[in-house]
Design an enzyme around this catalytic site. Structure first.
Site, PDB file in Angstrom:
ATOM      1  N   ASP A 147       4.814  46.322  13.121  1.00 36.10           N
ATOM      2  CA  ASP A 147       4.944  47.254  12.004  1.00 36.10           C
ATOM      3  C   ASP A 147       4.074  46.853  10.820  1.00 36.10           C
ATOM      4  O   ASP A 147       3.408  45.821  10.842  1.00 36.10           O
ATOM      5  CB  ASP A 147       6.420  47.342  11.570  1.00 36.10           C
ATOM      6  N   GLU A 150       4.420  43.397   9.771  1.00 36.07           N
ATOM      7  CA  GLU A 150       4.006  42.409  10.784  1.00 36.07           C
ATOM      8  C   GLU A 150       5.168  41.608  11.352  1.00 36.07           C
ATOM      9  O   GLU A 150       5.018  40.437  11.681  1.00 36.07           O
ATOM     10  CB  GLU A 150       2.979  41.417  10.183  1.00 36.07           C
TER      11      GLU A 150
HETATM   12  C1  NOJ Z   1       3.622  37.143   7.314  1.00 41.63           C
HETATM   13  C2  NOJ Z   1       3.646  38.622   7.157  1.00 41.63           C
HETATM   14  O1  NOJ Z   1       2.471  39.033   6.561  1.00 41.63           O
HETATM   15  C3  NOJ Z   1       4.856  39.037   6.343  1.00 41.63           C
HETATM   16  O2  NOJ Z   1       4.887  40.427   6.200  1.00 41.63           O
HETATM   17  C4  NOJ Z   1       6.082  38.570   7.038  1.00 41.63           C
HETATM   18  O3  NOJ Z   1       7.223  38.909   6.296  1.00 41.63           O
HETATM   19  C5  NOJ Z   1       6.017  37.062   7.260  1.00 41.63           C
HETATM   20  N1  NOJ Z   1       4.802  36.706   7.955  1.00 41.63           N
HETATM   21  C6  NOJ Z   1       7.228  36.562   8.024  1.00 41.63           C
HETATM   22  O4  NOJ Z   1       7.212  37.085   9.338  1.00 41.63           O
HETATM   23  C1  NOJ Z   2       2.208  40.876   4.198  1.00 45.07           C
HETATM   24  C2  NOJ Z   2       2.554  42.321   4.258  1.00 45.07           C
HETATM   25  O1  NOJ Z   2       3.820  42.442   4.842  1.00 45.07           O
HETATM   26  C3  NOJ Z   2       1.530  43.075   5.060  1.00 45.07           C
HETATM   27  O2  NOJ Z   2       1.820  44.449   4.996  1.00 45.07           O
HETATM   28  C4  NOJ Z   2       0.149  42.832   4.521  1.00 45.07           C
HETATM   29  O3  NOJ Z   2      -0.806  43.501   5.319  1.00 45.07           O
HETATM   30  C5  NOJ Z   2      -0.159  41.361   4.439  1.00 45.07           C
HETATM   31  N1  NOJ Z   2       0.897  40.646   3.758  1.00 45.07           N
HETATM   32  C6  NOJ Z   2      -1.469  41.098   3.697  1.00 45.07           C
HETATM   33  O4  NOJ Z   2      -1.356  41.549   2.376  1.00 45.07           O
END
Ligand code: NOJ
Ligand code: NOJ
Length: 367
Positions: A147, A150
């Site tokens: 999603d 991520e």
């Molecule tokens: C990194 C992702 O970018 C973020 O959206 C996520 O919450 C964390 N990993 C933990 O899975």
């Molecule tokens: C974490 C966020 O959850 C994700 O949507 C985003 O693409 C990355 N960080 C990078 O900003």
């Protein structure tokens, strides 16, 4: 490399010094919607757009682990190859939407030749960036992917909605360029994606569920509520009543109400007597950095209210609350601490600025 958009200059805790396909597409789209229209900025935006196309073609043709669904790239343009939640199939859809928007502006300016050589070639197999993404989206939208956050692999309202939008906008561009067989195919697929959205409605609660058919990833999102569904509407940017239907609209409105209620309880920063609006995070159960409000989700609700002409005082309040927690010169990180109100996680998150700009400059989209 030219055309790379770093998610944030932060290189540790968290390391965001990468080009995410999603962030880069959204930021570049904001530049098209805003910077490109300002005469003093147009040339610089145009330079970025040319570089962005070059970077896109390199990424699309690189040996990435999941091909076009690859979520992030090193700043030299090569695919990230460590463990990650992949594929993320919103990426190619968002990138197509961004490039289609630019292509349409170029055609309006009489530069159809540039569009045909650089962006869309009507051939199969294609050598052009927009058509590569559209072919991928039209053939893979049924596949589960990770999603927007991520974290969860499955079928997501956000991803499906932006895929539908890429196909709808792709149909329009293909017709303008005389690629009518492709236009018919993109349209047929867009309609099927649209039909698939039906199952996301929670008819009892009147809300939209964020994910169905989960196959992997974290398993504690019990409320099924997520600001991602609102982001899908904004990033899909389809405001006609056949796509942004009254049924979707009322389910989005209801989902926002539920989210506000829960963030109001969860985040002590929202208890203050002087607060102008409830600031929001991604979803109630979020544990990333402890689970906090985000700038981009707070501005997104303001943008949604302005675009749908409702709760306009609250929309101003959301913008003001976001800016209140920003630093000097409107410096913005990713998150706002739920108790102290200080910023945290990735500093100077590029997407936070893009989210501010698109909310600030938004015009009503509904009659
Ligand atoms: C990194 C992702 O970018 C973020 O959206 C996520 O919450 C964390 N990993 C933990 O899975
Ligand atoms: C974490 C966020 O959850 C994700 O949507 C985003 O693409 C990355 N960080 C990078 O900003």
């Amino acid at each position: 490399a030219p055309g790379i958009v770093v998610a944030s200059p932060s290189q540790s805790d968290p390391d965001y010094y990468f080009h995410w396909v999603r962030d880069a597409a959204l930021v570049t789209n904001a530049l098209i919607q805003i910077g490109y229209q300002i005469p003093a900025l147009k040339n610089r935006v145009e330079m970025h757009l040319n570089d962005f196309v070059e970077a896109t073609v390199k990424q699309q043709t690189s040996k990435a682990l999941t091909g076009l669904g690859e979520p992030k790239f090193f700043v030299d343009g090569s695919p990230f190859d460590g463990p990650w939640g992949r594929p993320q199939n919103d990426g190619p859809a968002l990138r197509a939407i961004t490039l289609i928007n630019w292509a349409n502006l170029l055609i309006d300016q009489g530069e159809i030749v540039k569009v045909r050589t650089l962006l869309y070639d009507s051939r199969l197999p294609t050598q052009s960036p927009i058509k590569r993404d559209l072919e991928y989206v039209s053939q893979n939208w049924r596949e589960p992917s990770f999603d927007i956050w991520e974290e969860v692999k499955g079928d997501h309202f956000y991803t499906r909605y932006v895929q539908m939008s890429a196909l709808v906008k792709g149909e329009g561009l293909a017709r303008r360029l005389g690629d009518s067989r492709a236009a018919d195919w993109y349209r047929a697929q867009a309609e099927e994606v649209q039909d698939s959205l039906d199952s996301f409605f929670d008819l009892k609660k009147g809300t939209l569920r964020t994910t169905l058919n989960q196959v992997d990833g974290l398993n504690y999102k019990s409320s099924e509520l997520d600001v991602a569904v609102v982001l899908g509407i904004l990033h899909g940017d389809l405001w006609d009543a056949t796509h942004f239907t009254p049924k979707i609209r009322s389910a989005i409105d209801k989902t926002i109400e539920e989210l506000k209620e829960s963030f109001n309880e969860i985040y002590p920063i929202n208890y203050s007597k002087n607060k102008k609006a409830v600031i929001l995070g991604r979803y109630p159960e979020d544990r990333y950095f402890g689970g906090h409000p985000w700038f981009l989700t707070t501005f997104a609700i303001a943008e949604y209210y302005r675009k749908t002409k409702q709760n306009l005082v609250e929309a101003d309040g959301l913008m003001a609350e976001g800016l209140y927690h920003a630093g000097a010169n409107c410096q913005m990180d990713e998150q706002i601490h739920r108790e102290s109100g200080y910023m945290l996680s990735a500093y100077d998150l590029t997407w936070s600025y893009a989210a501010f700009l698109t909310a600030h400059w938004s015009e009503p989209q509904i009659k």
